[in-house]
Design a protein around this motif. Structure first.
Motif, PDB file in Angstrom:
ATOM      1  N   UNK A  44      -2.435  -4.519  -4.964  1.00 52.16           N
ATOM      2  CA  UNK A  44      -1.681  -4.350  -3.707  1.00 52.16           C
ATOM      3  C   UNK A  44      -2.520  -4.743  -2.507  1.00 52.16           C
ATOM      4  N   UNK A  45      -1.817  -5.048  -1.424  1.00 55.27           N
ATOM      5  CA  UNK A  45      -2.424  -5.167  -0.097  1.00 55.27           C
ATOM      6  C   UNK A  45      -1.545  -4.344   0.833  1.00 55.27           C
ATOM      7  N   UNK A  46      -1.484  -4.665   2.105  1.00 55.19           N
ATOM      8  CA  UNK A  46      -0.672  -3.860   3.020  1.00 55.19           C
ATOM      9  C   UNK A  46       0.819  -3.970   2.683  1.00 55.19           C
ATOM     10  N   UNK A  47       1.295  -5.204   2.450  1.00 57.56           N
ATOM     11  CA  UNK A  47       2.719  -5.415   2.216  1.00 57.56           C
ATOM     12  C   UNK A  47       3.037  -5.989   0.841  1.00 57.56           C
ATOM     13  N   UNK A  48       2.016  -6.368   0.070  1.00 55.80           N
ATOM     14  CA  UNK A  48       2.266  -6.957  -1.244  1.00 55.80           C
ATOM     15  C   UNK A  48       2.795  -8.369  -1.169  1.00 55.80           C
ATOM     16  N   UNK A  49       2.351  -9.140  -0.160  1.00 57.09           N
ATOM     17  CA  UNK A  49       2.892 -10.483   0.040  1.00 57.09           C
ATOM     18  C   UNK A  49       1.828 -11.576   0.011  1.00 57.09           C
ATOM     19  N   UNK A  74       0.827  -1.217   0.000  1.00 57.57           N
ATOM     20  CA  UNK A  74       0.000   0.000   0.000  1.00 57.57           C
ATOM     21  C   UNK A  74       0.858   1.262   0.000  1.00 57.57           C
ATOM     22  N   UNK A  75       1.931   1.273   0.782  1.00 55.69           N
ATOM     23  CA  UNK A  75       2.773   2.465   0.867  1.00 55.69           C
ATOM     24  C   UNK A  75       3.329   2.850  -0.508  1.00 55.69           C
ATOM     25  N   UNK A  76       3.784   1.865  -1.262  1.00 54.86           N
ATOM     26  CA  UNK A  76       4.368   2.138  -2.573  1.00 54.86           C
ATOM     27  C   UNK A  76       3.327   2.691  -3.548  1.00 54.86           C
ATOM     28  N   UNK A  77       2.091   2.205  -3.435  1.00 55.19           N
ATOM     29  CA  UNK A  77       1.022   2.731  -4.290  1.00 55.19           C
ATOM     30  C   UNK A  77       0.733   4.190  -3.952  1.00 55.19           C
ATOM     31  N   UNK A  78       0.690   4.489  -2.661  1.00 59.37           N
ATOM     32  CA  UNK A  78       0.437   5.873  -2.247  1.00 59.37           C
ATOM     33  C   UNK A  78       1.554   6.795  -2.735  1.00 59.37           C
ATOM     34  N   UNK A  79       2.792   6.351  -2.607  1.00 58.41           N
ATOM     35  CA  UNK A  79       3.907   7.168  -3.064  1.00 58.41           C
ATOM     36  C   UNK A  79       3.881   7.358  -4.577  1.00 58.41           C
TER      37      UNK A  79
END
Length: 225
Positions: free
Chosen positions: A185-190, A100-105
């Protein structure tokens, strides 16, 4: 934000599954599944044979696969190596996997860096707070990226495919139809997003299960933990 579908959706009866496991042979477990309709209250019992050979083969790839090299910098990685976790990972030409963080960035950088991966859609598979979901949707809308979100839980035993696959498949099929590119995506992409990404590549790119798992493991590294 929900997913918009071009196809007509039908309302399915809620089903309650009572699963008991017993030994059939030394090599095979049989799961007896009792399915109950909320509307009719009828029990329909049937047995499902668990394909343990496939389960073990997939587990071996996830746990023991060493044929990749993690990039430690911010580049995109080579064609065969694993992409840095600082940005979305391209699994196939039309589908990227991310946290999720990478999508937001990525969405935040739209005004300064544009859309280098030419992303047209984002599929969120993790449950977010209303505020976080609204913020992400607004960021993606500003970047002219279509957004679909499903509230999948990160819990052992949670039937993500049973609850959400139909909605995900409709959205991802539309990406293919318009020749777009999507970040799942999810929280961590895992876990949640990796499962949906694997299923999508199997169905829409007609790749076999083990080849998909090898591909995602090689490109992404940690998955389906």
């Amino acid at each position: 934000m929900g997913c918009n579908h071009s196809k007509t959706e039908t309302k399915n009866n809620a089903l309650e599954e009572k699963i008991t496991t017993h030994q059939n042979t030394p090599h095979t477990n049989i799961k007896t599944v009792t399915t109950q309709s909320d509307n009719q209250g009828d029990d329909n019992e049937h047995t499902i044979e668990m394909p343990w050979a496939w389960v073990k083969a997939t587990s071996d790839i996830v746990e023991n696969f060493q044929d990749y090299k993690r990039c430690q910098d911010d580049d995109d990685g080579d064609e065969d190596g694993i992409t840095s976790k600082n940005k979305p990972t391209k699994l196939v030409p039309w589908l990227y996997l991310s946290g999720e963080y990478q999508v937001r960035q990525y969405a935040k950088s739209y005004l300064t860096e544009g859309n280098p991966y030419e992303i047209t859609h984002v599929l969120s598979t993790n449950k977010m707070s209303p505020r976080d979901l609204s913020t992400l949707s607004k960021l993606l809308q500003a970047a002219n990226i279509q957004h679909c979100a499903i509230p999948a839980k990160d819990e052992e035993g949670y039937d993500l495919i049973g609850h959400h696959w139909s909605s995900c498949l409709d959205f991802l099929q539309n990406v293919k139809d318009v020749k777009g590119k999507v970040i799942v995506h999810c929280a961590a992409g895992m876990n949640r997003s990796a499962l949906i990404a694997c299923a999508a590549i199997m169905i829409l790119d007609e790749m076999t299960l083990l080849n998909v798992v090898r591909l995602v493991k090689k490109k992404r590294g940690d998955l389906l933990t």
